[in-house]
Scaffold this motif. Structure first.
Motif, PDB file in Angstrom:
ATOM      1  N   PRO A 183       0.800  -1.237   0.000  1.00 20.04           N
ATOM      2  CA  PRO A 183       0.000   0.000   0.000  1.00 20.04           C
ATOM      3  C   PRO A 183       0.829   1.280   0.000  1.00 20.04           C
ATOM      4  O   PRO A 183       0.345   2.328  -0.447  1.00 20.04           O
ATOM      5  CB  PRO A 183      -0.835  -0.118   1.277  1.00 20.04           C
ATOM      6  CG  PRO A 183      -0.934  -1.575   1.527  1.00 20.04           C
ATOM      7  CD  PRO A 183       0.400  -2.119   1.107  1.00 20.04           C
ATOM      8  N   VAL A 184       2.063   1.215   0.507  1.00 23.52           N
ATOM      9  CA  VAL A 184       2.909   2.411   0.506  1.00 23.52           C
ATOM     10  C   VAL A 184       3.269   2.794  -0.927  1.00 23.52           C
ATOM     11  O   VAL A 184       3.250   3.972  -1.299  1.00 23.52           O
ATOM     12  CB  VAL A 184       4.168   2.181   1.353  1.00 23.52           C
ATOM     13  CG1 VAL A 184       5.043   3.437   1.335  1.00 23.52           C
ATOM     14  CG2 VAL A 184       3.802   1.818   2.784  1.00 23.52           C
ATOM     15  N   PHE A 185       3.594   1.792  -1.756  1.00 21.84           N
ATOM     16  CA  PHE A 185       3.868   2.073  -3.169  1.00 21.84           C
ATOM     17  C   PHE A 185       2.596   2.565  -3.863  1.00 21.84           C
ATOM     18  O   PHE A 185       2.664   3.472  -4.716  1.00 21.84           O
ATOM     19  CB  PHE A 185       4.408   0.821  -3.859  1.00 21.84           C
ATOM     20  CG  PHE A 185       5.815   0.475  -3.464  1.00 21.84           C
ATOM     21  CD1 PHE A 185       6.894   1.155  -4.005  1.00 21.84           C
ATOM     22  CD2 PHE A 185       6.058  -0.525  -2.534  1.00 21.84           C
ATOM     23  CE1 PHE A 185       8.194   0.843  -3.638  1.00 21.84           C
ATOM     24  CE2 PHE A 185       7.345  -0.850  -2.157  1.00 21.84           C
ATOM     25  CZ  PHE A 185       8.422  -0.162  -2.708  1.00 21.84           C
ATOM     26  N   TRP A 217       7.229  11.472   4.261  1.00 23.81           N
ATOM     27  CA  TRP A 217       6.370  10.610   5.076  1.00 23.81           C
ATOM     28  C   TRP A 217       6.129   9.265   4.394  1.00 23.81           C
ATOM     29  O   TRP A 217       6.080   8.227   5.065  1.00 23.81           O
ATOM     30  CB  TRP A 217       5.049  11.315   5.373  1.00 23.81           C
ATOM     31  CG  TRP A 217       5.207  12.383   6.410  1.00 23.81           C
ATOM     32  CD1 TRP A 217       5.247  13.729   6.226  1.00 23.81           C
ATOM     33  CD2 TRP A 217       5.393  12.158   7.811  1.00 23.81           C
ATOM     34  NE1 TRP A 217       5.437  14.376   7.421  1.00 23.81           N
ATOM     35  CE2 TRP A 217       5.530  13.433   8.416  1.00 23.81           C
ATOM     36  CE3 TRP A 217       5.445  11.027   8.609  1.00 23.81           C
ATOM     37  CZ2 TRP A 217       5.711  13.592   9.784  1.00 23.81           C
ATOM     38  CZ3 TRP A 217       5.639  11.176   9.984  1.00 23.81           C
ATOM     39  CH2 TRP A 217       5.769  12.451  10.554  1.00 23.81           C
ATOM     40  N   VAL A 218       6.002   9.260   3.074  1.00 25.65           N
ATOM     41  CA  VAL A 218       5.893   7.990   2.355  1.00 25.65           C
ATOM     42  C   VAL A 218       7.147   7.157   2.606  1.00 25.65           C
ATOM     43  O   VAL A 218       7.071   5.939   2.846  1.00 25.65           O
ATOM     44  CB  VAL A 218       5.696   8.229   0.847  1.00 25.65           C
ATOM     45  CG1 VAL A 218       5.735   6.904   0.086  1.00 25.65           C
ATOM     46  CG2 VAL A 218       4.382   8.946   0.581  1.00 25.65           C
ATOM     47  N   LEU A 222       7.541   3.438   4.396  1.00 22.33           N
ATOM     48  CA  LEU A 222       8.219   2.343   3.705  1.00 22.33           C
ATOM     49  C   LEU A 222       9.369   1.784   4.537  1.00 22.33           C
ATOM     50  O   LEU A 222       9.520   0.557   4.647  1.00 22.33           O
ATOM     51  CB  LEU A 222       8.734   2.832   2.353  1.00 22.33           C
ATOM     52  CG  LEU A 222       9.390   1.775   1.460  1.00 22.33           C
ATOM     53  CD1 LEU A 222       8.410   0.659   1.127  1.00 22.33           C
ATOM     54  CD2 LEU A 222       9.925   2.414   0.183  1.00 22.33           C
ATOM     55  N   VAL A 223      10.170   2.662   5.128  1.00 24.94           N
ATOM     56  CA  VAL A 223      11.303   2.202   5.932  1.00 24.94           C
ATOM     57  C   VAL A 223      10.823   1.387   7.129  1.00 24.94           C
ATOM     58  O   VAL A 223      11.371   0.313   7.438  1.00 24.94           O
ATOM     59  CB  VAL A 223      12.153   3.407   6.393  1.00 24.94           C
ATOM     60  CG1 VAL A 223      13.159   2.977   7.470  1.00 24.94           C
ATOM     61  CG2 VAL A 223      12.885   4.020   5.210  1.00 24.94           C
ATOM     62  N   VAL A 224       9.803   1.877   7.816  1.00 21.13           N
ATOM     63  CA  VAL A 224       9.285   1.147   8.983  1.00 21.13           C
ATOM     64  C   VAL A 224       8.770  -0.226   8.569  1.00 21.13           C
ATOM     65  O   VAL A 224       9.096  -1.253   9.191  1.00 21.13           O
ATOM     66  CB  VAL A 224       8.167   1.952   9.672  1.00 21.13           C
ATOM     67  CG1 VAL A 224       7.469   1.096  10.736  1.00 21.13           C
ATOM     68  CG2 VAL A 224       8.728   3.213  10.313  1.00 21.13           C
TER      69      VAL A 224
END
Length: 241
Positions: A183-185, A217-218, A222-224
């Protein structure tokens, strides 16, 4: 589940189950990844991600002292959580930031239960969380989505043998870990199609609340989620080799 009284059910729910074979853990992960990467299965299963996403908004809103008005889940797998309180400040920032990282964090919590061989407990805790969220749902599709998900988990936990419960629990946990990333992408792809500054996504709201770019923020989401996924792979697979 063979228990008939409340006490027996309670005892069986919190009794440890035998650890599944390594091949089941790996195969269940492969199945979960296939669901996330494919078309129609992902569109259906993504409702579970939306439930976790909006549940994360709701939980953090309450923890930050905001007044929760309700949750709506839509057939396009979008959702909205409405809370009342200050329109800015740290409480609002944390509430908005919670959504995209919650599915992965819930998956991590599931891993901890699985590693403790609390497979049935994982399934029933999921049911209790869904029942709690049901009280906050304010539209028909949302009710259907939450009840349907809860019914599936209940049927697996009550009627199917322990081996199938284990396969389902591991696949469900793997799914949350993998599904937290996609969902982040999709979020960034959606943001690219919108005129600058007009987006209503969580990242755009956070940009307006903090002054930091939405793309930052995106990247945070993604990193988390990738870090949680990497930790999950280590705990479930690599650490057992």
């Amino acid at each position: 589940m063979e228990a008939t009284t409340f006490g027996e059910v309670w005892q069986e729910v919190f009794t440890t189950q035998p650890a599944p074979p390594d091949w089941l853990v790996i195969v269940s992960g492969g199945v979960a990844l296939a669901v996330v990467l494919t078309g129609a299965p992902w569109r259906i299963a993504r409702n579970v991600v939306t439930i976790a996403h909006e549940g994360g908004h709701a939980l953090v809103a309450v923890l930050c002292g905001r007044q929760l008005s309700g949750i709506r889940l839509h057939s396009d797998t979008s959702g909205v959580t409405v809370s009342r309180g200050r329109p800015d400040g740290i409480g609002m920032i944390l509430t908005v930031a919670a959504g995209y990282i919650t599915p992965s964090l819930v998956g991590l919590g599931g891993i901890l239960l699985l590693l403790a061989n609390r497979i049935t407990a994982l399934l029933w805790i999921s049911i209790l969380l869904l029942l709690t969220m049901l009280l906050l749902i304010r539209n028909v599709y949302g009710v259907i989505s939450v009840v349907g998900t809860g019914a599936l988990v209940f049927l697996v936990s009550w009627f199917l043998p322990s081996e199938v419960q284990a396969a389902f629990a591991y696949a469900f946990t793997w799914f949350l870990l993998f599904a937290g990333v996609r969902p982040v992408f999709e979020l960034q792809s959606q943001r690219r199609r919108q005129p600058a500054g007009t987006g209503q996504s969580d990242a755009d709201q956070l940009a307006r609340l903090t002054g930091a770019p939405g793309t930052l923020w995106v990247g945070f989401f993604l990193v988390v989620n990738l870090a949680v996924l990497a930790l999950g792979v280590w705990l479930l697979v690599l650490a057992e080799l």
